[in-house]
Design a protein around this motif. Sequence first.
Motif, PDB file in Angstrom:
ATOM      1  N   GLU A  93     -16.527  27.457   4.880  1.00  0.00           N
ATOM      2  CA  GLU A  93     -15.303  26.758   4.500  1.00  0.00           C
ATOM      3  C   GLU A  93     -15.491  25.246   4.612  1.00  0.00           C
ATOM      4  OE1 GLU A  93     -10.776  27.049   6.126  1.00  0.00           O
ATOM      5  OE2 GLU A  93     -12.259  26.116   7.458  1.00  0.00           O
ATOM      6  N   ARG A  94     -14.994  24.533   3.604  1.00  0.00           N
ATOM      7  CA  ARG A  94     -14.966  23.070   3.610  1.00  0.00           C
ATOM      8  C   ARG A  94     -13.516  22.652   3.413  1.00  0.00           C
ATOM      9  NH1 ARG A  94     -14.713  19.496  -0.599  1.00  0.00           N
ATOM     10  NH2 ARG A  94     -15.664  17.443  -0.369  1.00  0.00           N
ATOM     11  N   LEU A  95     -12.919  22.002   4.421  1.00  0.00           N
ATOM     12  CA  LEU A  95     -11.503  21.652   4.409  1.00  0.00           C
ATOM     13  C   LEU A  95     -11.361  20.139   4.422  1.00  0.00           C
ATOM     14  CD1 LEU A  95      -8.731  23.117   4.549  1.00  0.00           C
ATOM     15  CD2 LEU A  95      -8.834  22.835   7.027  1.00  0.00           C
ATOM     16  N   THR A  96     -10.681  19.609   3.439  1.00  0.00           N
ATOM     17  CA  THR A  96     -10.544  18.162   3.307  1.00  0.00           C
ATOM     18  C   THR A  96      -9.092  17.781   3.036  1.00  0.00           C
ATOM     19  OG1 THR A  96     -11.012  18.237   0.932  1.00  0.00           O
ATOM     20  CG2 THR A  96     -12.879  17.866   2.402  1.00  0.00           C
ATOM     21  N   VAL A  97      -8.820  16.495   3.233  1.00  0.00           N
ATOM     22  CA  VAL A  97      -7.591  15.858   2.775  1.00  0.00           C
ATOM     23  C   VAL A  97      -8.001  14.740   1.830  1.00  0.00           C
ATOM     24  CG1 VAL A  97      -5.638  14.396   3.456  1.00  0.00           C
ATOM     25  CG2 VAL A  97      -6.228  16.418   4.817  1.00  0.00           C
ATOM     26  N   ALA A  98      -7.267  14.605   0.736  1.00  0.00           N
ATOM     27  CA  ALA A  98      -7.540  13.525  -0.215  1.00  0.00           C
ATOM     28  C   ALA A  98      -6.223  12.883  -0.610  1.00  0.00           C
ATOM     29  CB  ALA A  98      -8.280  14.050  -1.443  1.00  0.00           C
ATOM     30  N   VAL A 117       0.863  -1.175   0.000  1.00  0.00           N
ATOM     31  CA  VAL A 117       0.000   0.000   0.000  1.00  0.00           C
ATOM     32  C   VAL A 117       0.906   1.233   0.000  1.00  0.00           C
ATOM     33  CG1 VAL A 117      -1.728   1.301   1.286  1.00  0.00           C
ATOM     34  CG2 VAL A 117      -1.876  -1.200   1.160  1.00  0.00           C
ATOM     35  N   ARG A 118       0.848   1.984  -1.092  1.00  0.00           N
ATOM     36  CA  ARG A 118       1.738   3.127  -1.263  1.00  0.00           C
ATOM     37  C   ARG A 118       0.907   4.351  -1.651  1.00  0.00           C
ATOM     38  NH1 ARG A 118       6.020   2.287  -5.824  1.00  0.00           N
ATOM     39  NH2 ARG A 118       6.435   0.394  -4.603  1.00  0.00           N
ATOM     40  N   ILE A 119       1.118   5.452  -0.969  1.00  0.00           N
ATOM     41  CA  ILE A 119       0.401   6.689  -1.291  1.00  0.00           C
ATOM     42  C   ILE A 119       1.047   7.320  -2.524  1.00  0.00           C
ATOM     43  CG2 ILE A 119      -0.182   9.010  -0.503  1.00  0.00           C
ATOM     44  CD1 ILE A 119      -0.261   7.867   2.354  1.00  0.00           C
ATOM     45  N   ALA A 120       0.271   7.407  -3.607  1.00  0.00           N
ATOM     46  CA  ALA A 120       0.794   7.949  -4.861  1.00  0.00           C
ATOM     47  C   ALA A 120       0.781   9.472  -4.860  1.00  0.00           C
ATOM     48  CB  ALA A 120      -0.020   7.413  -6.033  1.00  0.00           C
ATOM     49  N   GLY A 121      -0.171  10.053  -4.204  1.00  0.00           N
ATOM     50  CA  GLY A 121      -0.300  11.502  -4.135  1.00  0.00           C
ATOM     51  C   GLY A 121      -1.297  11.853  -3.058  1.00  0.00           C
ATOM     52  N   SER A 122      -1.137  13.032  -2.455  1.00  0.00           N
ATOM     53  CA  SER A 122      -2.071  13.464  -1.413  1.00  0.00           C
ATOM     54  C   SER A 122      -2.034  14.981  -1.337  1.00  0.00           C
ATOM     55  CB  SER A 122      -1.707  12.847  -0.055  1.00  0.00           C
ATOM     56  OG  SER A 122      -0.368  13.144   0.300  1.00  0.00           O
ATOM     57  N   TRP A 123      -3.141  15.561  -0.936  1.00  0.00           N
ATOM     58  CA  TRP A 123      -3.279  17.011  -0.953  1.00  0.00           C
ATOM     59  C   TRP A 123      -4.437  17.411  -0.049  1.00  0.00           C
ATOM     60  CZ3 TRP A 123      -4.143  13.430  -4.654  1.00  0.00           C
ATOM     61  CH2 TRP A 123      -5.460  13.237  -5.058  1.00  0.00           C
ATOM     62  N   SER A 124      -4.501  18.695   0.256  1.00  0.00           N
ATOM     63  CA  SER A 124      -5.643  19.254   0.975  1.00  0.00           C
ATOM     64  C   SER A 124      -6.350  20.230   0.054  1.00  0.00           C
ATOM     65  CB  SER A 124      -5.174  19.976   2.243  1.00  0.00           C
ATOM     66  OG  SER A 124      -6.246  20.704   2.836  1.00  0.00           O
ATOM     67  N   VAL A 125      -7.680  20.261   0.159  1.00  0.00           N
ATOM     68  CA  VAL A 125      -8.491  21.209  -0.603  1.00  0.00           C
ATOM     69  C   VAL A 125      -9.277  22.064   0.380  1.00  0.00           C
ATOM     70  CG1 VAL A 125     -10.433  21.467  -2.193  1.00  0.00           C
ATOM     71  CG2 VAL A 125      -8.660  19.769  -2.655  1.00  0.00           C
ATOM     72  N   ARG A 126      -9.241  23.361   0.152  1.00  0.00           N
ATOM     73  CA  ARG A 126     -10.029  24.294   0.937  1.00  0.00           C
ATOM     74  C   ARG A 126     -11.025  24.976   0.004  1.00  0.00           C
ATOM     75  NH1 ARG A 126      -9.688  29.896   2.407  1.00  0.00           N
ATOM     76  NH2 ARG A 126     -10.712  30.267   4.414  1.00  0.00           N
TER      77      ARG A 126
END
Length: 506
Positions: A492-497, A398-407
Motif C-alpha cells: 500500500e502507498r498512501l498519500t495526500v496531495a 495562499v489558498r488550497i484549491a483542492g486536496s485529496w488522498s490517494v491509496r
Amino acid sequence: MTHEEAQAALSGLSLDDPATLFRVGIGLLNADRPEELLETARAAALRHRDNPRLQQLLGLAARATGNSRLALDAFDRAARLAPADPLIAHSHARAALEAGEPATALFDRAARLSPQDASVVLGRIAAIAAAHSVDAAIDVLAPIVGKNALWFEGHRTLARLKGQQGLDPAESVIQALSQHPDQIDLHRELIAIRLEARDLDGADNAASIAFDQFGDQPWLAELCAHIASERGAFDQADKLFMALGPGRSLGLVAQRARHLIRANRPERAIELIEPWIENDDDRLLWPYLALAWRMTGDHRWTWLAGDERLIGVYDLGDQVGDLAVLADHLRGLHNAKGAPLDQSVRGGTQTDGNLLLRDEAPITGLRSRILEAVADYIAQLPPPESGHPFLIATRSPVRIAGSWSVRLVDDGFHADHIHSQGWISSAFYVSLPGGHDSAQCQGSEEGWLSLGEARDLVPELAPVRLVEPKPGRLVLFPSIMWHGTRPFPAGERLTVAFDIARPQQG
C-alpha cells in the motif's frame, strides 16, 4: 477588483450599517476577495449576532478562505435565525459536508426548501456517499437520473460514481439515448464519458455512431481527431486535424499539439503553440510547449522549468503528528472500489471532496504544517519573470484549491499528468509498502515521484528529477510540470496531495 480597490471598499464601511456591509461584502466575494473581507465580516457578525445575513456573509467568507469550522459555525447560526431561507440551508449543508460532519439530514432540509435545485440534490448524493457508501449514493441517484434523461450534470455524477465501483459509467446515458436518439448533447456526453474512462474503443464507436447520425459537426471532428491520435492512428489524426483548419480555440490547439508531440514532431508543435501562448490564461499549452522545447533542445526550457528551486522537498515526519494515526484516518475515507474517471490514479482509490477542509484533528494538524512548508517554498522561489506562467508577481493569498488522498495498492501508480488549474502541486507521503526506507529500496526507484516526464507521449524523454518517497516527505512543484509515479510491486502507498490556487494578479 484589485487589492487596493477591495481595501478602499472596506475602508468607509460602518459596522452599524448591516445592509451596506452585506451588499459590499457580497461584491467582494463575487470579485474573489474573501481574504480582504474576512475580518470585517467576523466583526460584523459579532456585532449583529441576530442578523442572519451577516452570519451568512461570515460563513461565505470563511468558506471561501478554507476555514471550514468558522464557516460551519456561522451557517449554523444563520440557519437557526432564518430557518426558511433555502440558500442558507444549502450553504449550511455544504459547509458540514466539507468539514467532514454528517450532512445528509441538512441536505434533506435544504431539498425541502428548494426541491428543484439540482445542486442540492447532488450535494445530498455526496453526503450519502460520505456517510454510507458509494453504492448507496448510486442507488439514490440512478432513478432520479432515469426520470430526468436530459440532466447532464446528473449523468456525469452518476458516471463517476459507477466508474469507481467497477460498473459501466455510461449506462444512464445509453438508456437516455434509447429515449432521445436525436439528442446531440447525449451523444457528446457518451463520447466524453468513454474518454474519461480511457475506453478508446468505446469512444471511437460512440463517435462513429454520432458521425453517421449528425454528419461532419466541428465538435465531433475535433473529438474524432483526438481519439485517433490517442489510439495511435497518426495518419488518420493528421487528416482529421488538417481538415479542421487553423486552430479556432485554445482547446483545439492543445489537442493538436498533444498529437504532434506524440507523433514525434515537436518542431511543428512549437510552431502551432507559440502564436497562442500569450493568451494561454488556463495554461493548457505550456505543458506541451515544455515537452517540445526539451525534445528539440531549445534553451528556453531552462527559463521555463530548469531552475532547481522550482522543486521543493520537505521532510515533515516529526512535525505533523503520528503518521500511523493519520494513515488509519485516511483509510477510513477511502470508500470506493476503484479509481475515479479522468484522473491519474491507476490501481487504487482517491477520496472525494476537499480533504484539507475537513475539521478533524489528524487533518487540521497536517494542514497547518503543510501550509507553513508552502510559505517557505514560495519564499525561496526565483523572482517574478515577465511572461513566465509560474513565476508570477503576486504570490498571495495562499489558498488550497483542492486536496485529496490517494491509496495505491500492489502495482498501482500515477500516470504522468499536469494540473492546469493549479499554481503549485504536491505529494505528501503518509505510508509506504513494507516499511519502505532508503536502505531497503536504494537504487530501485520503486514508487518514486517522476517530474518532467510524460511517458505516454514521449517515452524516451528522461525525467527532470526523480524524488524518493519517504513517510512524512512533502514535495512541491509547479502544477504545469508533468508528474507521475513509478509503481511499487506490492503493498500500500498512501498519500495526500493538494493544489494551491493561482493568486489573482493585480
